[in-house]
Design a protein around this motif. Sequence first.
Motif, PDB file in Angstrom:
ATOM      1  N   THR A 210       0.835  -1.205   0.000  1.00 26.66           N
ATOM      2  CA  THR A 210       0.000   0.000   0.000  1.00 26.66           C
ATOM      3  C   THR A 210       0.874   1.262   0.000  1.00 26.66           C
ATOM      4  O   THR A 210       0.474   2.292  -0.534  1.00 26.66           O
ATOM      5  N   ILE A 211       2.059   1.138   0.595  1.00 31.80           N
ATOM      6  CA  ILE A 211       2.986   2.277   0.620  1.00 31.80           C
ATOM      7  C   ILE A 211       3.406   2.642  -0.804  1.00 31.80           C
ATOM      8  O   ILE A 211       3.472   3.824  -1.166  1.00 31.80           O
ATOM      9  N   LEU A 212       3.669   1.625  -1.617  1.00 26.98           N
ATOM     10  CA  LEU A 212       4.085   1.871  -2.999  1.00 26.98           C
ATOM     11  C   LEU A 212       2.937   2.454  -3.819  1.00 26.98           C
ATOM     12  O   LEU A 212       3.142   3.365  -4.627  1.00 26.98           O
ATOM     13  N   TYR A 213       1.737   1.935  -3.608  1.00 28.29           N
ATOM     14  CA  TYR A 213       0.577   2.462  -4.339  1.00 28.29           C
ATOM     15  C   TYR A 213       0.227   3.879  -3.887  1.00 28.29           C
ATOM     16  O   TYR A 213      -0.306   4.674  -4.670  1.00 28.29           O
ATOM     17  N   ALA A 214       0.508   4.180  -2.634  1.00 25.19           N
ATOM     18  CA  ALA A 214       0.169   5.507  -2.110  1.00 25.19           C
ATOM     19  C   ALA A 214       1.121   6.587  -2.605  1.00 25.19           C
ATOM     20  O   ALA A 214       0.763   7.775  -2.607  1.00 25.19           O
ATOM     21  N   THR A 215       2.316   6.198  -3.040  1.00 22.31           N
ATOM     22  CA  THR A 215       3.350   7.181  -3.386  1.00 22.31           C
ATOM     23  C   THR A 215       2.945   8.147  -4.500  1.00 22.31           C
ATOM     24  O   THR A 215       3.108   9.369  -4.343  1.00 22.31           O
ATOM     25  N   PRO A 216       2.400   7.683  -5.640  1.00 29.23           N
ATOM     26  CA  PRO A 216       2.000   8.655  -6.679  1.00 29.23           C
ATOM     27  C   PRO A 216       0.972   9.666  -6.183  1.00 29.23           C
ATOM     28  O   PRO A 216       1.061  10.865  -6.488  1.00 29.23           O
ATOM     29  N   LEU A 217       0.020   9.176  -5.403  1.00 31.22           N
ATOM     30  CA  LEU A 217      -1.012  10.069  -4.877  1.00 31.22           C
ATOM     31  C   LEU A 217      -0.419  11.037  -3.851  1.00 31.22           C
ATOM     32  O   LEU A 217      -0.772  12.223  -3.825  1.00 31.22           O
ATOM     33  N   ALA A 218       0.504  10.533  -3.027  1.00 31.08           N
ATOM     34  CA  ALA A 218       1.141  11.375  -2.016  1.00 31.08           C
ATOM     35  C   ALA A 218       1.975  12.477  -2.662  1.00 31.08           C
ATOM     36  O   ALA A 218       2.019  13.614  -2.168  1.00 31.08           O
ATOM     37  N   LEU A 219       2.639  12.156  -3.766  1.00 34.09           N
ATOM     38  CA  LEU A 219       3.410  13.173  -4.482  1.00 34.09           C
ATOM     39  C   LEU A 219       2.503  14.299  -4.962  1.00 34.09           C
ATOM     40  O   LEU A 219       2.842  15.485  -4.857  1.00 34.09           O
ATOM     41  N   ASN A 220       1.345  13.922  -5.488  1.00 37.11           N
ATOM     42  CA  ASN A 220       0.414  14.921  -5.998  1.00 37.11           C
ATOM     43  C   ASN A 220      -0.181  15.761  -4.868  1.00 37.11           C
ATOM     44  O   ASN A 220      -0.397  16.967  -5.025  1.00 37.11           O
ATOM     45  N   ILE A 221      -0.439  15.129  -3.722  1.00 37.92           N
ATOM     46  CA  ILE A 221      -0.957  15.864  -2.566  1.00 37.92           C
ATOM     47  C   ILE A 221       0.102  16.823  -2.030  1.00 37.92           C
ATOM     48  O   ILE A 221      -0.196  17.966  -1.666  1.00 37.92           O
ATOM     49  N   PHE A 268       2.558   6.008 -13.724  1.00 38.43           N
ATOM     50  CA  PHE A 268       1.365   5.484 -14.401  1.00 38.43           C
ATOM     51  C   PHE A 268       1.681   5.059 -15.833  1.00 38.43           C
ATOM     52  O   PHE A 268       1.157   4.054 -16.318  1.00 38.43           O
ATOM     53  N   GLY A 269       2.525   5.817 -16.514  1.00 40.67           N
ATOM     54  CA  GLY A 269       2.908   5.461 -17.874  1.00 40.67           C
ATOM     55  C   GLY A 269       3.653   4.142 -17.920  1.00 40.67           C
ATOM     56  O   GLY A 269       3.405   3.306 -18.800  1.00 40.67           O
ATOM     57  N   TYR A 270       4.549   3.930 -16.965  1.00 43.29           N
ATOM     58  CA  TYR A 270       5.312   2.674 -16.905  1.00 43.29           C
ATOM     59  C   TYR A 270       4.382   1.488 -16.667  1.00 43.29           C
ATOM     60  O   TYR A 270       4.499   0.446 -17.339  1.00 43.29           O
ATOM     61  N   VAL A 271       3.455   1.649 -15.720  1.00 46.09           N
ATOM     62  CA  VAL A 271       2.525   0.553 -15.409  1.00 46.09           C
ATOM     63  C   VAL A 271       1.600   0.281 -16.595  1.00 46.09           C
ATOM     64  O   VAL A 271       1.259  -0.872 -16.880  1.00 46.09           O
ATOM     65  N   SER A 330      -2.509  -8.574 -13.147  1.00 45.18           N
ATOM     66  CA  SER A 330      -1.831  -7.538 -13.926  1.00 45.18           C
ATOM     67  C   SER A 330      -1.357  -6.363 -13.076  1.00 45.18           C
ATOM     68  O   SER A 330      -0.586  -5.526 -13.549  1.00 45.18           O
ATOM     69  N   LEU A 331      -1.798  -6.310 -11.825  1.00 37.58           N
ATOM     70  CA  LEU A 331      -1.419  -5.198 -10.968  1.00 37.58           C
ATOM     71  C   LEU A 331      -0.024  -5.414 -10.390  1.00 37.58           C
ATOM     72  O   LEU A 331       0.314  -6.528  -9.967  1.00 37.58           O
ATOM     73  N   PRO A 332       0.798  -4.376 -10.357  1.00 40.47           N
ATOM     74  CA  PRO A 332       2.151  -4.525  -9.818  1.00 40.47           C
ATOM     75  C   PRO A 332       2.155  -4.743  -8.302  1.00 40.47           C
ATOM     76  O   PRO A 332       1.251  -4.276  -7.609  1.00 40.47           O
ATOM     77  N   PHE A 333       3.148  -5.481  -7.829  1.00 44.53           N
ATOM     78  CA  PHE A 333       3.372  -5.737  -6.392  1.00 44.53           C
ATOM     79  C   PHE A 333       2.232  -6.512  -5.724  1.00 44.53           C
ATOM     80  O   PHE A 333       2.081  -6.470  -4.504  1.00 44.53           O
ATOM     81  N   SER A 334       1.416  -7.218  -6.519  1.00 38.29           N
ATOM     82  CA  SER A 334       0.296  -7.953  -5.935  1.00 38.29           C
ATOM     83  C   SER A 334       0.766  -9.050  -4.987  1.00 38.29           C
ATOM     84  O   SER A 334       0.040  -9.431  -4.061  1.00 38.29           O
TER      85      SER A 334
END
Length: 337
Positions: A210-221, A268-271, A330-334
Motif C-alpha cells: 500500500t505504501i508503494l501504491y500511495a506514493t503517486p497520490l502522495a506526491l500529488n498531494i 502510471f505510464g510505466y505501469v 496484472s497489478l504490480p506488487f500484488s
Amino acid sequence: SSFITAVSSIMESGQKTNGHFDHSNGTAQQKETPSTDKHSTLHKYLTALRPWSFTASLTPVLLGAALSYKMQSQFNPMVLVIVSFTALAVHAAGNLVNTIYDFKRGVDNKKSDDRTLVDRQLSVNDLVTLGTVCYIIGCVGLFVLCVVSPAQVQHLALVYFCGLSGSFLYTGGLGLKYIALGDIVIFLTFGPLTVMFAYLAITGGFGVATILYATPLALNIECVLHANNCRDRQSDGQVGIVTLAILLGPSLSYALFCVLLFGPYVAFGYVTIHCSKWFFLPTVTVMLAFSIERKFRSGCLDKLPQEVAKLNFILGLAFVLSILLSSKESLPFSEFF
C-alpha cells in the motif's frame, strides 16, 4: 398639531433604536432574521474547515478500499463510510489547528487564503471548540471501527494516532511546518498512513505494498502544499518561518514542483506499458497538469493550490478506477499484499 407631534415622536424613537428606521433618514430597514444569522454563522464555520482541501483525505481512503477489494476480495461499505468520516474529521481538525497557529505567528494577513481569524469572522475560541469537536468525532469513528473492523484494536489505534499527531504537529506543538519539515508530514499523513488505515480497517491486515501504491497520490498531494508554500514564500519569510520553498529558492522550487506534479504520470505510464492498460486513465489527466505547470511558470499562484487539489481529486478517482478495472494478476506488487 398634537397628531403631528405624536408622529414626530414615533419617528425619532424609531431612529434612536435603529430597529425599523435608518439613523440618517428615518427610512424602514429590514432586520436580519435569526434564521439568516444562523445560516451566516454556519457558513463561516464550514469555510473555516477549508472543505476544498478534503479531497486530500478522501482519495487515499478510496485507494485503500480499492486495493482491499482487488487484492483481498474484501469490501465493507459501512467500514468505508466510517473510515472516510474519521479521516475527514481529523483533516478538518488539522486545518483548524493550522489556522490558529498561523494567525498567532503572524503568518496569515489580509492577503492570505485563509482569513477566518484575520477578518474576525470567528474567534480563536470558536476554532478551538470546533477543532476539539472534530478530533472527538475522529476518536468516535476510531471506536466504532474497533468494533466493526476485523483489524486488531492496537493496529488501528497505532495508525490512527500517527495520523492525528501529524495533523496537530504540522503547525501545533513542534510546528513542523515552520522548520521546513511540514512537507514530510503531509507526504506521510495523506499518503501511506491514510491508504494503509483504510486498507487495514477493511481487511484487518497491513499491506506493505500500500505504501508503494500511495506514493503517486502522495506526491500529488504534496504538490498542493508546495504550490501553497511557493505562493506564500515572501510573506512566510517576513515572519521568520522556514519552508522548503524558502530554502530551495524560486528555481529549485519550480523544479521540485515539476517533479511532484509529473512524477505520478511517469509511474502510471510505466505501469500502463508493462502491467495494465487501464492505467492510461489517470495518465489522461496530464493535460490538466501541463496547464497548471504553465500557470506556475508564469507566476499565477494565487489560486494554484486549489487547482492542484482539483487535479488530485480527478487523478485519484482515475487511479482508483484503473485498479478496479485491472485484473489482480496484472497489478504490480500484488504478491506483497
